[in-house]
Scaffold this active site. Structure first.
Site, short mmCIF file in Angstrom:
data_model
loop_
_atom_site.label_atom_id
_atom_site.label_comp_id
_atom_site.label_asym_id
_atom_site.label_seq_id
_atom_site.Cartn_x
_atom_site.Cartn_y
_atom_site.Cartn_z
N TRP A 180 0.80 -1.20 -0.15
CA TRP A 180 -0.01 -0.07 0.06
C TRP A 180 0.94 1.36 0.00
O TRP A 180 0.66 2.17 -0.74
CB TRP A 180 -0.95 0.15 1.12
N ASP A 228 -1.61 6.79 6.42
CA ASP A 228 -2.55 5.66 5.98
C ASP A 228 -2.60 5.00 7.14
O ASP A 228 -1.82 4.24 7.55
CB ASP A 228 -1.91 5.01 4.86
N LYS A 267 -11.76 -1.91 7.46
CA LYS A 267 -10.77 -2.84 8.24
C LYS A 267 -11.13 -2.72 9.75
O LYS A 267 -11.33 -3.75 10.33
CB LYS A 267 -9.41 -2.39 8.08
C1 LIG Z 1 -6.86 -1.99 2.51
C2 LIG Z 1 -5.91 -0.98 2.65
C3 LIG Z 1 -5.97 0.11 1.63
C4 LIG Z 1 -6.62 0.18 0.39
O1 LIG Z 1 -8.23 0.60 0.74
P1 LIG Z 1 -9.27 0.78 -0.42
O2 LIG Z 1 -10.31 1.49 0.50
O3 LIG Z 1 -9.37 -0.59 -0.89
O4 LIG Z 1 -8.62 1.59 -1.51
C5 LIG Z 1 -4.82 1.17 1.69
N1 LIG Z 1 -3.86 1.10 2.43
C6 LIG Z 1 -3.98 0.11 3.61
C7 LIG Z 1 -2.98 0.28 4.80
C8 LIG Z 1 -4.97 -0.99 3.51
O5 LIG Z 1 -5.00 -1.88 4.70
#
Ligand SMILES: *Cc1c(COP(=O)(O)O)cnc(C)c1O
Length: 358
Positions: A99, A166, A190
């Site tokens: 990511w 993030d 998540k």
């Molecule tokens: C799942 C995830 C993403 C992607 O998220 P989307 O909402 O599917 O774009 C980005 N960063 C991390 C750390 C993730 O776990």
């Protein structure tokens, strides 16, 4: 009996979130209409949005001067929205996983990206340390929890440039000193809500400093001004997020979440370290995530990996297959996962040991 949900995302939510959302999909706030069929500008839904934003701020103790937004597009859209709004010439990225790598790839469309450090060479099995962040970058981007590999930056960094994080897979898992960040973002699927909503916490005064024109929908100021209602927000996920936020508060907030999460992670990591059939993929213990726990079978028992997956599945473990880039197993232990589920997995590992270790 319901299976134990270790899925990495979308993932387990509190029962009350699922129940209340299911009820509101049938009859929302006594309107006799479904949550899916009422105007987002109805007084009933505006109340949901307002409470969700207020609780989000309360639970994370967000200082004044920050806005909380609920947007569409997933965390992946933030990968471009961040440089669009914050990058004039140059930004720094820490490459700790797939990511993080995707985020920096998008930033390269907007200017110079300095990768301050990377653990890519060893399939991201540790968190780089001791790197330098150039003083002249517009911001420094990190991924606090690396969902796929199981490393986690479990503290708030002190850096001399705007810090952007993030936190898709560890938001609300621990207290965060938001004042140290320019922006925090993540997909909600998540640890907060079903897929479809993305949260953003942004320090207002840092916006409006880039020279480029920003398309309306990609400009954070549009959504601050519109209170996340510039366009139609994802109403069902926002409603669900509110239920989870109420649940977190009721449980004692993020401090209580952290305590629970640390306890759960300790139980599982202890078994991984003790059981001769298994080993953790993250070497440095301080780098280990308390949200996504990755492990494989030791060389001696490697050929039994498929058998263990089948055995654990037959005992009600769901979603423990590791990401294809790591292999082995990954148990995601998000806020809503009860300790009893972790215990059930540990029992499984012990039972498998008695069947195979002479
Ligand atoms: C799942 C995830 C993403 C992607 O998220 P989307 O909402 O599917 O774009 C980005 N960063 C991390 C750390 C993730 O776990």
């Amino acid at each position: 009996m319901k299976v134990h949900n270790f899925s990495a995302g979308p993932s387990i939510l509190p029962d009350v979130t699922v129940e209340n959302t299911a009820a509101a999909i049938k009859n929302f706030a006594g309107t006799t209409l479904s949550l899916m069929e009422v105007s987002h500008r109805s007084k009933e839904f505006v109340a949901v949005m307002d409470e969700a934003i207020a609780l989000f701020k309360e639970i994370l103790d967000i200082p004044t001067g920050y806005s909380v937004l609920f947007l569409g597009g997933g965390a992946s859209t933030q990968f471009c929205m961040i440089p669009y709004n914050f990058m004039n010439k140059k930004a720094a990225y820490l490459n700790t996983g797939a990511w993080a790598n995707k985020a920096q790839k998008e930033a390269k469309l907007f200017g110079e990206v300095v990768e301050v450090a990377s653990s890519k060479e060893t399939v991201y099995n540790y968190l780089p340390k001791g790197y330098e962040i150039p003083a002249d970058v517009d911001y420094f981007h990190i991924t606090t929890n690396n969902t796929i590999y199981g490393t986690e930056i479990k503290y708030d960094m002190d850096v001399n440039v705007p810090l952007i994080a993030d936190m898709s897979s560890d938001i609300f898992s621990r207290p965060v000193d938001v004042s140290k960040y320019a922006l925090i973002y993540g997909g909600a699927q998540k640890n907060l809500a079903p897929a479809g909503v993305t949260f953003v916490i942004v320090k207002d005064e840092l916006l409006g400093k880039v020279d480029r024109q920003i398309p309306t929908m990609l400009d954070y100021r549009t959504h601050i001004k519109g209170v996340s209602m510039f366009n139609t927000p994802p109403v069902v996920p926002v409603f669900a997020a509110l239920q989870t936020l109420r649940w977190i508060k009721e449980q004692g907030g993020v401090t209580a979440m952290q305590k629970m999460n640390e306890e759960k992670a300790a139980v599982l990591y202890n078994e991984i370290d003790r059981n001769p059939m298994f080993k953790g993929t993250i070497i440095n213990k301080e780098d280990r995530s308390i949200m996504n726990i990755c492990f494989v079978m030791t060389d001696e028992y490697k050929e039994l990996e498929k058998d263990f997956l089948e055995f654990a599945t037959s005992k009600g473990m769901s979603g423990i297959k590791g990401h294809r880039s790591v292999g082995g197993f990954r148990a995601s232990t998000y806020n809503a996962l009860p300790k009893s589920s972790v215990q059930a997995l540990v029992d499984c590992m012990k039972e498998f040991e008695t069947l195979h270790v002479k």
